[in-house]
Write an enzyme that holds these catalytic residues in place. Structure first.
Site, short mmCIF file in Angstrom:
data_model
loop_
_atom_site.label_atom_id
_atom_site.label_comp_id
_atom_site.label_asym_id
_atom_site.label_seq_id
_atom_site.Cartn_x
_atom_site.Cartn_y
_atom_site.Cartn_z
N CYS A 1 20.02 -0.35 14.54
CA CYS A 1 18.68 -0.78 14.17
C CYS A 1 18.68 -2.20 13.61
O CYS A 1 18.33 -2.42 12.44
CB CYS A 1 18.11 0.20 13.16
SG CYS A 1 17.94 1.81 13.91
N GLY B 1 48.46 -12.33 15.22
CA GLY B 1 47.87 -10.99 15.34
C GLY B 1 47.08 -10.91 16.63
O GLY B 1 47.43 -10.21 17.58
N ARG B 2 45.99 -11.69 16.68
CA ARG B 2 45.07 -11.69 17.82
C ARG B 2 45.79 -11.90 19.17
O ARG B 2 45.50 -11.22 20.15
CB ARG B 2 44.05 -12.81 17.62
CG ARG B 2 42.93 -12.83 18.62
CD ARG B 2 42.12 -14.15 18.50
NE ARG B 2 41.85 -14.53 17.14
CZ ARG B 2 40.71 -14.28 16.48
NH1 ARG B 2 39.73 -13.66 17.08
NH2 ARG B 2 40.56 -14.68 15.24
N1 LLP Z 1 48.56 -14.56 8.70
C1 LLP Z 1 47.63 -14.63 7.75
C2 LLP Z 1 48.01 -14.95 6.39
C3 LLP Z 1 46.28 -14.40 8.07
O1 LLP Z 1 45.35 -14.48 7.14
C4 LLP Z 1 45.92 -14.07 9.41
C5 LLP Z 1 44.53 -13.81 9.79
C6 LLP Z 1 46.94 -13.98 10.37
C7 LLP Z 1 48.25 -14.25 9.98
C8 LLP Z 1 46.69 -13.62 11.81
O2 LLP Z 1 45.83 -14.49 12.45
P1 LLP Z 1 45.58 -14.35 14.03
O3 LLP Z 1 46.87 -14.70 14.73
O4 LLP Z 1 45.20 -12.96 14.32
O5 LLP Z 1 44.50 -15.31 14.32
N2 LLP Z 1 38.25 -11.29 11.57
C9 LLP Z 1 38.41 -12.61 12.18
C10 LLP Z 1 39.83 -13.11 12.03
C11 LLP Z 1 40.31 -13.15 10.62
C12 LLP Z 1 41.71 -13.63 10.50
C13 LLP Z 1 42.22 -13.47 9.12
N3 LLP Z 1 43.59 -13.83 8.94
C14 LLP Z 1 37.99 -12.54 13.64
O6 LLP Z 1 37.62 -11.47 14.10
O7 LLP Z 1 38.02 -13.56 14.34
#
Ligand code: LLP
Length: 466
Positions: free
Chosen positions: A391, A314-315
């Site tokens: 705040c 995702g990221r």
């Molecule tokens: N697949 C599953 C099952 C996941 O739980 C996640 C992310 C992804 C794929 C994608 O991960 P990525 O490639 O985006 O790292 N809010 C946190 C990140 C939470 C990720 C949760 N799961 C942050 O802002 O760092």
């Protein structure tokens, strides 16, 4: 210039505080001759004038390029291992119908984890067969909807969910493709990974329970077991954790072959990006080669065919393609006492957004960088902390970076690498309306997610008389 003693050890004084390091900024980011930063051929000063601030800006060409590059990397690595690969874009990072279409056009599938994300992907016109559904506590309604629309795969996350999905599929007269989410005991975070026999967390099922639960899945006529799934964490730089997790999964995967086909293996996402110049993520081609190579070697050692592989970043698809644009409102030089009884000054620069549009410092102490976007300046850099207008003293967007010392109210500031988990984690805290998301490409800008207005803020309050 000597560094400010209040700066974290990884932060060095930049030789040029106007530079836009390529590793951190969207691919098309440039500084025009007059010093204004432009992305996608659109000047950020023009964006602020037209759409206001705060504003999320996303480089469309960059998202498309990152999606294509990721798919190409995994496809090439898979081809070399004699198999094929699917890349799901993890929509939780940032999902809108536009983004869903961009990644789908690049050949990616989409992973959703709620009825809401599913609704966005479907509204984008993405074929349901190309969607996945995750979640450790999917509601019966979510499962029913997913099955009814013909979702490609549902990732089963608990023993109880097997019967829930099987019942829904039977009711709809479908044979639902499912994966089983496994907790490999490998947990990775940036450079480190921890491997334990059992992990203390809510996702997935322990490795030791896999054979029993797969047998249960195979016992349901309405379910088609396609393989195991594992996601070891997020913002990971090294390759070791992925390899270790894949090895653990393949041991069980190999045993499952005795009871029927196991055509696929999904190794999740979590590939890290550079938030600051101190971050040095592994190139996606290197990651793909290592992970797929590990899988191929393990399969060869066990004498089993290499399964079709799936991944869920995702990221790394959207994070680096996004920038948050703010107007600077108030500056305060704050003198801070040091342990040796000397003092140093930190400039607090407060912007017109904050933890409501970027919760990541408040949640994870995440590091970001910042640049002056409306002009360049030759002034000596000073250490700044970019605070929001909420705040709360923990309302910080950029904990520490250097900006030209003449930075002043009215300047536009841009924070790069905010394309992932910023809009999607945004809130209306203190009744700040959510900013719009604007896509820029080839000199044109368009709103892809409308910003909220005061009317929107009042619209859910039943005490407001129209
Ligand atoms: N697949 C599953 C099952 C996941 O739980 C996640 C992310 C992804 C794929 C994608 O991960 P990525 O490639 O985006 O790292 N809010 C946190 C990140 C939470 C990720 C949760 N799961 C942050 O802002 O760092």
């Amino acid at each position: 210039m000597v560094s400010n003693p209040l700066a974290p050890s990884w932060l060095t004084v930049p030789a040029d505080a106007n530079e836009l390091p390529a590793r951190v900024w969207p691919a098309t980011a440039r500084r025009d001759d007059d010093g204004v930063v432009a992305i996608g051929g659109v000047r950020l000063t023009d964006l602020a004038a037209e759409f206001g601030t705060p504003l999320y800006v996303i480089d469309e060409a960059d998202v498309r390029a990152r999606a294509s590059r990721t798919l190409a990397a995994f496809a090439a690595a898979a081809r070399a291992a004699g198999t094929t690969a699917t890349v799901y874009y993890a929509g939780k990072a940032f999902l809108s119908t536009e983004v869903a279409r961009w990644v789908a056009e690049a050949g990616l599938n989409i992973d959703t984890c709620s009825a809401g994300e599913l609704a966005v992907a479907l509204a984008a016109g993405v074929d349901a067969a190309r969607l996945g559904l995750h979640g450790n506590n999917k509601s019966l309604a979510e499962i029913d909807r997913a099955v009814a629309v013909g979702l490609g795969t549902i990732v089963i996350d608990s023993e109880q969910e097997i019967a829930r999905v099987a019942d829904a599929a039977a009711r709809h007269g479908r044979r639902q493709r499912v994966r089983l989410r496994v907790n490999s005991g490998v947990h990775a975070h940036t450079h480190e990974f921890l491997a334990t026999a059992r992990e203390d967390q809510k996702f997935g099922i322990p490795l030791g329970d896999v054979e029993r639960l797969v047998a249960e899945i195979r016992g349901h006529e309405s379910l088609e077991f396609v393989g195991l799934h594992c996601h070891i964490g997020s913002q990971i730089f090294g390759v070791g954790g992925f390899g270790e997790s894949a090895s653990r999964l393949l041991e069980v995967h190999a045993r499952l072959l005795a009871g029927g086909p196991v055509p696929e293996l999904n190794l999740g996402g979590g590939f890290g990006i550079a938030y600051t110049v101190a971050d040095d993520p592994t190139d996606i081609e290197v990651l793909a080669e290592h992970i797929v190579g590990t899988v191929a070697a393990q399969c060869a050692a066990r004498g089993i065919p290499v399964p079709h592989l799936a991944f869920e970043p995702g990221r790394s698809i959207v994070g680096g393609a996004g920038v948050s644009l703010y107007e600077l409102g108030t500056t305060k030089p704050v003198e801070v006492s040091l342990d040796d009884e000397t003092a140093a000054t930190r400039l607090y620069a407060s912007v017109d957004g904050g933890m409501s549009d970027n919760a990541r410092y408040a949640l994870y102490q995440a590091a970001y960088s910042v640049r002056l976007a409306s002009r360049a300046s030759a002034a000596e850099p000073v250490l700044v902390r970019i605070a929001g207008k909420h705040c709360e003293s923990g309302d910080i967007v950029v904990d520490a970076d250097y900006l030209p010392g003449d930075v002043a109210p009215g300047d536009l500031l841009a924070v790069p690498a905010t394309g992932a988990y910023c809009w999607s984690l945004s809130s209306r805290y203190n009744y700040l309306p959510r900013p719009a998301v604007v896509a820029v490409r080839d000199g044109a800008a368009r709103v892809i997610v409308r910003g909220e207005t005061e009317e929107d803020l009042l619209s859910h309050d039943t005490g407001v008389t129209p």
